[in-house]
Motif scaffolding. Structure first.
Motif, PDB file in Angstrom:
ATOM      1  N   GLU A 143     -64.191   2.455  19.535  1.00  0.00           N
ATOM      2  CA  GLU A 143     -62.942   1.815  19.111  1.00  0.00           C
ATOM      3  C   GLU A 143     -61.755   2.725  19.376  1.00  0.00           C
ATOM      4  O   GLU A 143     -60.692   2.271  19.814  1.00  0.00           O
ATOM      5  CB  GLU A 143     -63.013   1.428  17.634  1.00  0.00           C
ATOM      6  N   SER A 144     -61.940   4.006  19.131  1.00  0.00           N
ATOM      7  CA  SER A 144     -60.889   4.991  19.390  1.00  0.00           C
ATOM      8  C   SER A 144     -60.573   5.059  20.885  1.00  0.00           C
ATOM      9  O   SER A 144     -59.398   5.058  21.294  1.00  0.00           O
ATOM     10  CB  SER A 144     -61.335   6.356  18.871  1.00  0.00           C
ATOM     11  N   GLN A 145     -61.619   5.106  21.707  1.00  0.00           N
ATOM     12  CA  GLN A 145     -61.433   5.160  23.157  1.00  0.00           C
ATOM     13  C   GLN A 145     -60.770   3.885  23.672  1.00  0.00           C
ATOM     14  O   GLN A 145     -59.912   3.940  24.556  1.00  0.00           O
ATOM     15  CB  GLN A 145     -62.773   5.364  23.861  1.00  0.00           C
ATOM     16  N   LEU A 146     -61.154   2.742  23.123  1.00  0.00           N
ATOM     17  CA  LEU A 146     -60.572   1.477  23.536  1.00  0.00           C
ATOM     18  C   LEU A 146     -59.080   1.446  23.213  1.00  0.00           C
ATOM     19  O   LEU A 146     -58.260   1.076  24.060  1.00  0.00           O
ATOM     20  CB  LEU A 146     -61.290   0.308  22.853  1.00  0.00           C
ATOM     21  N   SER A 147     -58.745   1.872  22.024  1.00  0.00           N
ATOM     22  CA  SER A 147     -57.346   1.907  21.618  1.00  0.00           C
ATOM     23  C   SER A 147     -56.533   2.843  22.518  1.00  0.00           C
ATOM     24  O   SER A 147     -55.433   2.495  22.975  1.00  0.00           O
ATOM     25  CB  SER A 147     -57.247   2.368  20.163  1.00  0.00           C
ATOM     26  N   GLU A 148     -57.088   3.994  22.796  1.00  0.00           N
ATOM     27  CA  GLU A 148     -56.417   4.975  23.655  1.00  0.00           C
ATOM     28  C   GLU A 148     -56.201   4.414  25.058  1.00  0.00           C
ATOM     29  O   GLU A 148     -55.105   4.541  25.625  1.00  0.00           O
ATOM     30  CB  GLU A 148     -57.268   6.244  23.715  1.00  0.00           C
ATOM     31  N   ASN A 149     -57.222   3.782  25.606  1.00  0.00           N
ATOM     32  CA  ASN A 149     -57.105   3.232  26.956  1.00  0.00           C
ATOM     33  C   ASN A 149     -56.133   2.056  27.011  1.00  0.00           C
ATOM     34  O   ASN A 149     -55.437   1.874  28.016  1.00  0.00           O
ATOM     35  CB  ASN A 149     -58.481   2.834  27.490  1.00  0.00           C
ATOM     36  N   LYS A 150     -56.071   1.268  25.954  1.00  0.00           N
ATOM     37  CA  LYS A 150     -55.101   0.171  25.910  1.00  0.00           C
ATOM     38  C   LYS A 150     -53.678   0.719  25.896  1.00  0.00           C
ATOM     39  O   LYS A 150     -52.785   0.166  26.552  1.00  0.00           O
ATOM     40  CB  LYS A 150     -55.344  -0.721  24.696  1.00  0.00           C
ATOM     41  N   CYS A 151     -53.481   1.817  25.173  1.00  0.00           N
ATOM     42  CA  CYS A 151     -52.158   2.454  25.162  1.00  0.00           C
ATOM     43  C   CYS A 151     -51.802   2.979  26.554  1.00  0.00           C
ATOM     44  O   CYS A 151     -50.660   2.830  27.006  1.00  0.00           O
ATOM     45  CB  CYS A 151     -52.125   3.599  24.155  1.00  0.00           C
ATOM     46  N   VAL A 152     -52.766   3.576  27.221  1.00  0.00           N
ATOM     47  CA  VAL A 152     -52.540   4.093  28.580  1.00  0.00           C
ATOM     48  C   VAL A 152     -52.174   2.945  29.515  1.00  0.00           C
ATOM     49  O   VAL A 152     -51.218   3.039  30.295  1.00  0.00           O
ATOM     50  CB  VAL A 152     -53.782   4.855  29.103  1.00  0.00           C
ATOM     51  N   SER A 209     -65.270  -2.185  26.068  1.00  0.00           N
ATOM     52  CA  SER A 209     -65.376  -3.434  25.291  1.00  0.00           C
ATOM     53  C   SER A 209     -66.814  -3.947  25.280  1.00  0.00           C
ATOM     54  O   SER A 209     -67.307  -4.406  24.244  1.00  0.00           O
ATOM     55  CB  SER A 209     -64.450  -4.503  25.866  1.00  0.00           C
ATOM     56  N   LYS A 210     -67.488  -3.881  26.423  1.00  0.00           N
ATOM     57  CA  LYS A 210     -68.896  -4.302  26.491  1.00  0.00           C
ATOM     58  C   LYS A 210     -69.777  -3.403  25.625  1.00  0.00           C
ATOM     59  O   LYS A 210     -70.660  -3.882  24.913  1.00  0.00           O
ATOM     60  CB  LYS A 210     -69.392  -4.294  27.937  1.00  0.00           C
ATOM     61  N   GLU A 211     -69.542  -2.111  25.703  1.00  0.00           N
ATOM     62  CA  GLU A 211     -70.317  -1.171  24.888  1.00  0.00           C
ATOM     63  C   GLU A 211     -70.073  -1.408  23.400  1.00  0.00           C
ATOM     64  O   GLU A 211     -70.990  -1.319  22.584  1.00  0.00           O
ATOM     65  CB  GLU A 211     -69.969   0.278  25.254  1.00  0.00           C
ATOM     66  N   LEU A 212     -68.832  -1.725  23.057  1.00  0.00           N
ATOM     67  CA  LEU A 212     -68.486  -2.014  21.666  1.00  0.00           C
ATOM     68  C   LEU A 212     -69.201  -3.276  21.190  1.00  0.00           C
ATOM     69  O   LEU A 212     -69.733  -3.318  20.079  1.00  0.00           O
ATOM     70  CB  LEU A 212     -66.967  -2.167  21.539  1.00  0.00           C
ATOM     71  N   LYS A 213     -69.260  -4.286  22.041  1.00  0.00           N
ATOM     72  CA  LYS A 213     -69.979  -5.518  21.693  1.00  0.00           C
ATOM     73  C   LYS A 213     -71.463  -5.224  21.505  1.00  0.00           C
ATOM     74  O   LYS A 213     -72.080  -5.701  20.549  1.00  0.00           O
ATOM     75  CB  LYS A 213     -69.790  -6.585  22.767  1.00  0.00           C
ATOM     76  N   ASN A 214     -72.033  -4.409  22.397  1.00  0.00           N
ATOM     77  CA  ASN A 214     -73.442  -4.031  22.259  1.00  0.00           C
ATOM     78  C   ASN A 214     -73.693  -3.290  20.947  1.00  0.00           C
ATOM     79  O   ASN A 214     -74.706  -3.523  20.275  1.00  0.00           O
ATOM     80  CB  ASN A 214     -73.894  -3.165  23.437  1.00  0.00           C
ATOM     81  N   SER A 215     -72.775  -2.402  20.579  1.00  0.00           N
ATOM     82  CA  SER A 215     -72.908  -1.670  19.321  1.00  0.00           C
ATOM     83  C   SER A 215     -72.862  -2.624  18.135  1.00  0.00           C
ATOM     84  O   SER A 215     -73.651  -2.501  17.198  1.00  0.00           O
ATOM     85  CB  SER A 215     -71.796  -0.623  19.169  1.00  0.00           C
ATOM     86  N   ASN A 232     -58.373   1.237  37.371  1.00  0.00           N
ATOM     87  CA  ASN A 232     -59.361   2.132  36.756  1.00  0.00           C
ATOM     88  C   ASN A 232     -59.339   2.036  35.236  1.00  0.00           C
ATOM     89  O   ASN A 232     -60.389   1.961  34.597  1.00  0.00           O
ATOM     90  CB  ASN A 232     -59.131   3.581  37.191  1.00  0.00           C
ATOM     91  N   VAL A 233     -58.146   2.032  34.673  1.00  0.00           N
ATOM     92  CA  VAL A 233     -58.034   1.931  33.218  1.00  0.00           C
ATOM     93  C   VAL A 233     -58.519   0.552  32.755  1.00  0.00           C
ATOM     94  O   VAL A 233     -59.212   0.441  31.744  1.00  0.00           O
ATOM     95  CB  VAL A 233     -56.592   2.223  32.743  1.00  0.00           C
ATOM     96  N   GLY A 234     -58.192  -0.486  33.503  1.00  0.00           N
ATOM     97  CA  GLY A 234     -58.666  -1.829  33.167  1.00  0.00           C
ATOM     98  C   GLY A 234     -60.178  -1.916  33.193  1.00  0.00           C
ATOM     99  O   GLY A 234     -60.800  -2.518  32.295  1.00  0.00           O
ATOM    100  N   LYS A 235     -60.800  -1.299  34.198  1.00  0.00           N
ATOM    101  CA  LYS A 235     -62.264  -1.282  34.284  1.00  0.00           C
ATOM    102  C   LYS A 235     -62.862  -0.504  33.114  1.00  0.00           C
ATOM    103  O   LYS A 235     -63.895  -0.896  32.551  1.00  0.00           O
ATOM    104  CB  LYS A 235     -62.719  -0.654  35.600  1.00  0.00           C
ATOM    105  N   ARG A 236     -62.203   0.604  32.753  1.00  0.00           N
ATOM    106  CA  ARG A 236     -62.671   1.410  31.629  1.00  0.00           C
ATOM    107  C   ARG A 236     -62.597   0.599  30.337  1.00  0.00           C
ATOM    108  O   ARG A 236     -63.512   0.635  29.514  1.00  0.00           O
ATOM    109  CB  ARG A 236     -61.826   2.684  31.520  1.00  0.00           C
ATOM    110  N   ILE A 237     -61.521  -0.156  30.171  1.00  0.00           N
ATOM    111  CA  ILE A 237     -61.366  -1.011  28.987  1.00  0.00           C
ATOM    112  C   ILE A 237     -62.475  -2.059  28.945  1.00  0.00           C
ATOM    113  O   ILE A 237     -63.075  -2.308  27.890  1.00  0.00           O
ATOM    114  CB  ILE A 237     -59.967  -1.664  28.953  1.00  0.00           C
ATOM    115  N   ASP A 238     -62.767  -2.671  30.086  1.00  0.00           N
ATOM    116  CA  ASP A 238     -63.858  -3.660  30.152  1.00  0.00           C
ATOM    117  C   ASP A 238     -65.195  -3.030  29.762  1.00  0.00           C
ATOM    118  O   ASP A 238     -65.965  -3.600  28.984  1.00  0.00           O
ATOM    119  CB  ASP A 238     -63.965  -4.268  31.551  1.00  0.00           C
ATOM    120  N   TYR A 239     -65.462  -1.854  30.312  1.00  0.00           N
ATOM    121  CA  TYR A 239     -66.721  -1.170  30.032  1.00  0.00           C
ATOM    122  C   TYR A 239     -66.832  -0.820  28.541  1.00  0.00           C
ATOM    123  O   TYR A 239     -67.863  -1.074  27.907  1.00  0.00           O
ATOM    124  CB  TYR A 239     -66.840   0.104  30.885  1.00  0.00           C
TER     125      TYR A 239
END
Length: 125
Positions: A37-46, A87-93, A78-85
């Protein structure tokens, strides 16, 4: 303790151990989810910051100790792909956590059943 009581007690202990192991696994998944969640938030800000930039702006990416110039569109992708990845990992968690919680509830119910049977057997003694 007679054989029946001992068997029930052993089954109850097995359920308790399984429940405790699931609790430990849940703690790990919750920690992982918090990190994601922290990484997702950071990447969305980027990504939001990258969207503010125009073609005349320069973007650099840190590779080890070196800053390397990167194309703005490539950076956004790249950042968009990272956000997608992420998000998928977060859903799996979240899915894993839900499954673990259901399994924990089953173990809790089974523990209660064995405990009641054990108490009845002990009372009849």
């Amino acid at each position: 303790m007679d054989k029946n009581s001992a068997a029930l007690y052993k089954k109850m202990q097995t359920e308790v151990e399984a429940y405790q192991n699931l609790q430990k696994a849940c703690v790990k998944v919750v920690k992982q989810r918090a990190l994601l969640e922290s990484q997702l938030s950071e990447n969305k800000c980027v990504l939001d910051e990258l969207k503010l930039l125009g073609a005349e702006n320069k973007v650099y990416k840190l590779f080890g100790p070196v800053m390397v110039k990167q194309d703005l569109d490539e950076s956004r992708q790249n950042v968009g792909k990272r956000i997608d990845y992420i998000s998928k990992e977060l859903k799996n968690s979240n899915d894993s956590l839900e499954t673990m919680e259901r399994d924990m509830m089953k173990h809790r119910e089974t523990m209660t059943k064995y405990q009641q049977q054990w108490q009845v057997a002990a009372a009849m003694k």
